[in-house]
Design a protein around this motif. Structure first.
Motif, short mmCIF file in Angstrom:
data_model
loop_
_atom_site.label_atom_id
_atom_site.label_comp_id
_atom_site.label_asym_id
_atom_site.label_seq_id
_atom_site.Cartn_x
_atom_site.Cartn_y
_atom_site.Cartn_z
N UNK A 1 0.81 -1.20 0.00
CA UNK A 1 0.00 0.00 0.00
C UNK A 1 0.85 1.26 0.00
N UNK A 2 2.05 1.14 0.59
CA UNK A 2 2.93 2.30 0.59
C UNK A 2 3.44 2.61 -0.81
N UNK A 3 3.54 3.87 -1.12
CA UNK A 3 4.17 4.25 -2.37
C UNK A 3 5.61 4.67 -2.11
N UNK A 4 5.89 5.11 -0.89
CA UNK A 4 7.26 5.43 -0.51
C UNK A 4 7.52 4.80 0.85
N UNK A 5 8.79 4.62 1.18
CA UNK A 5 9.16 3.87 2.38
C UNK A 5 8.62 4.46 3.67
N UNK A 6 8.72 5.78 3.80
CA UNK A 6 8.45 6.37 5.10
C UNK A 6 7.13 7.12 5.20
N UNK A 7 6.37 7.14 4.14
CA UNK A 7 5.11 7.86 4.20
C UNK A 7 4.11 7.10 5.09
N UNK A 8 3.51 7.77 6.07
CA UNK A 8 2.53 7.07 6.89
C UNK A 8 1.27 6.80 6.07
N UNK A 9 0.53 5.75 6.40
CA UNK A 9 -0.74 5.50 5.72
C UNK A 9 -1.68 6.68 5.93
N UNK A 10 -2.44 6.99 4.89
CA UNK A 10 -3.41 8.07 4.98
C UNK A 10 -4.81 7.48 5.11
N UNK A 11 -5.54 7.97 6.11
CA UNK A 11 -6.90 7.51 6.36
C UNK A 11 -7.86 8.66 6.07
N UNK A 12 -8.84 8.40 5.22
CA UNK A 12 -9.91 9.38 4.97
C UNK A 12 -11.06 9.06 5.92
N UNK A 13 -11.38 10.02 6.79
CA UNK A 13 -12.49 9.85 7.74
C UNK A 13 -13.71 10.57 7.18
N UNK A 14 -14.75 9.82 6.88
CA UNK A 14 -16.01 10.41 6.41
C UNK A 14 -17.00 10.31 7.56
N UNK A 15 -17.28 11.45 8.18
CA UNK A 15 -18.09 11.46 9.41
C UNK A 15 -18.70 12.85 9.58
N UNK A 16 -20.01 12.92 9.75
CA UNK A 16 -20.66 14.22 9.90
C UNK A 16 -20.80 14.66 11.35
N UNK A 17 -20.58 13.73 12.28
CA UNK A 17 -20.69 14.07 13.70
C UNK A 17 -19.36 14.63 14.19
N UNK A 18 -19.37 15.89 14.65
CA UNK A 18 -18.14 16.58 15.01
C UNK A 18 -17.36 15.86 16.11
N UNK A 19 -18.07 15.39 17.12
CA UNK A 19 -17.39 14.74 18.25
C UNK A 19 -16.67 13.48 17.78
#
Ligand code: MN
Length: 133
Positions: A1-19
């Motif tokens: 999944x990594x494209x480069x050695x040290x890049x952290x995984x990116x997570x897209x959070x889809x959430x309408x509740x602010x808390x």
């Protein structure tokens, strides 16, 4: 999944509740993940038009288009079909897990978010990619 050695995984959070959004963001940032956010299906599609995240956390109940419909679209689109989607669901109803899986989610996390387990659970869904230190 990594494209480069040290890049952290990116997570897209889809959430309408602010808390929930703030908690999920804080927990994943602390664990070293890169974070993208969207509060609606429309916003999520905009984010997905850029660089693809490594994982999508998908609230099921969104204003307008719901999370399961959006998940089906993500699955059906060749540009995004490889990105694993994990449902965030407050529904403890019987059959909810099945509905998530039928829509193409790889699994689900029930709300309220468990602060002690959340980042590790996300790491598990990222498969063999260990959470960064
Ligand atoms: Mn919601």
């Amino acid at each position: 999944m990594y494209t480069t050695d040290n890049a952290p995984p990116v997570v897209l959070i889809v959430e309408d509740n602010q808390a929930n959004l703030l908690l999920a963001r804080a927990l994943l940032r602390r664990a070293g993940y890169g974070i993208e956010e969207a509060q609606s299906a429309e916003e999520a599609m905009e984010r997905l038009g850029g660089t693809a995240p490594d994982l999508i956390l998908m609230d099921i109940q969104l204003p307008g288009k719901d999370g399961l419909s959006l998940t089906r679209e993500i699955r059906a689109n060749p540009a995004t079909s490889h990105i694993p989607v994990v449902a965030l669901t407050a529904n403890a109803m019987l059959g909810d897990a099945e509905r998530c899986l039928e829509a193409g989610c790889v699994g689900y996390i029930t709300k309220p978010i468990n602060a002690r387990e959340f980042a590790a659970t996300v790491a598990g869904f990222l498969g063999k990619v260990a959470a960064p230190q």
